[in-house]
Scaffold this active site. Structure first.
Site, PDB file in Angstrom:
ATOM      1  N   GLU A   1       0.833  -1.213   0.000  1.00 32.95           N
ATOM      2  CA  GLU A   1       0.000   0.000   0.000  1.00 32.95           C
ATOM      3  C   GLU A   1       0.864   1.258   0.000  1.00 32.95           C
ATOM      4  O   GLU A   1       0.615   2.207  -0.734  1.00 32.95           O
ATOM      5  CB  GLU A   1      -0.921   0.031   1.225  1.00 32.95           C
TER       6      GLU A   1
ATOM      7  N   CYS B   1       0.013   1.519   7.398  1.00 27.76           N
ATOM      8  CA  CYS B   1      -0.475   1.943   6.072  1.00 27.76           C
ATOM      9  C   CYS B   1      -1.735   2.794   6.217  1.00 27.76           C
ATOM     10  O   CYS B   1      -1.918   3.770   5.489  1.00 27.76           O
ATOM     11  CB  CYS B   1      -0.738   0.734   5.191  1.00 27.76           C
TER      12      CYS B   1
HETATM   13  N1  THU Z   1       1.950  -6.589   3.961  1.00 26.60           N
HETATM   14  C1  THU Z   1       1.542  -5.661   3.048  1.00 26.60           C
HETATM   15  O1  THU Z   1       2.180  -5.455   2.007  1.00 26.60           O
HETATM   16  N2  THU Z   1       0.425  -4.969   3.313  1.00 26.60           N
HETATM   17  C2  THU Z   1      -0.335  -5.117   4.443  1.00 26.60           C
HETATM   18  O2  THU Z   1      -1.314  -4.405   4.623  1.00 26.60           O
HETATM   19  C3  THU Z   1       0.016  -6.123   5.434  1.00 26.60           C
HETATM   20  C4  THU Z   1       1.238  -6.896   5.175  1.00 26.60           C
HETATM   21  C5  THU Z   1       3.158  -7.348   3.665  1.00 26.60           C
HETATM   22  C6  THU Z   1       4.311  -7.096   4.606  1.00 26.60           C
HETATM   23  C7  THU Z   1       5.097  -8.371   4.467  1.00 26.60           C
HETATM   24  O3  THU Z   1       5.935  -8.267   3.332  1.00 26.60           O
HETATM   25  C8  THU Z   1       4.037  -9.426   4.182  1.00 26.60           C
HETATM   26  O4  THU Z   1       2.876  -8.731   3.780  1.00 26.60           O
HETATM   27  C9  THU Z   1       3.711 -10.317   5.358  1.00 26.60           C
HETATM   28  O5  THU Z   1       3.380  -9.557   6.467  1.00 26.60           O
END
Ligand code: THU
Length: 168
Positions: free
Chosen positions: A75, A115
């Site tokens: 995000e 985020c």
């Molecule tokens: N992650 C995201 O990209 N967005 C989110 O809202 C939650 C988690 C990613 C962070 C990490 O690379 C993976 O998901 C596992 O937590």
């Protein structure tokens, strides 16, 4: 003493097929973007797609790091890319989804707290609500009218904007 209750309403769709075309397209872009994720540690591939008020779409995927906290969520990658390219154009909508290698992501992916805070900043900056479209690799899709809705009592301190140079 006064007690205050926050509640919110959101729409839930049985699947992405039920969505309006613009929302479905944004979620599809988010899904495509999961393939550019760098997630060798979690194997959890997140994609986000932001639609600007001018119709342009920016995407981002999660980028992990062996120093785990140095990585960034999809995000914020998407939103920061859009904001750096078009700093004066508000965001209209953001779609988020994910897929994993060893299990099915069948629940909508809901943005982490950091985020939410990062995106609420742009709602305040531009004075508009950002439509939030959350999906999984399968299963239902949620639509929430405004990121602020997902972060009651976000950290907001207008006093921090002291310099007249930083009006926006
Ligand atoms: N992650 C995201 O990209 N967005 C989110 O809202 C939650 C988690 C990613 C962070 C990490 O690379 C993976 O998901 C596992 O937590």
């Amino acid at each position: 003493m006064k007690e205050i209750t926050h509640s919110f309403t959101y729409q839930t769709y049985i699947s992405a097929a039920e969505l309006a075309i613009a929302d479905r397209e944004l979620l599809e872009r988010a899904h495509e973007t999961t393939y550019s994720s760098y997630a060798p540690y979690s194997n959890y591939h997140v994609g986000a797609a932001v639609r600007l008020a001018n119709g342009m779409i920016f995407t981002g995927s999660n980028q992990e790091n062996m120093a785990f906290p140095a990585g960034l969520c999809a995000e914020r990658v998407a939103v920061f890319a859009a904001a750096s390219a078009f700093p004066e154009v508000p965001f209209a909508a953001i779609a988020v989804t994910a897929r994993a290698e060893s299990f099915e992501v069948s629940d909508p992916v809901s943005p982490c707290g950091m985020c939410r805070q990062a995106i609420v900043e742009y709602e305040l900056k531009f004075g508009n609500k950002i439509r939030v479209i959350l999906g999984g690799n399968s299963g239902p899709v949620y639509i929430i009218q405004g990121m602020g809705t997902l972060l009651p009592l976000a950290f907001i301190e207008k006093g921090l904007k002291k310099s007249p140079k930083h009006k926006s």
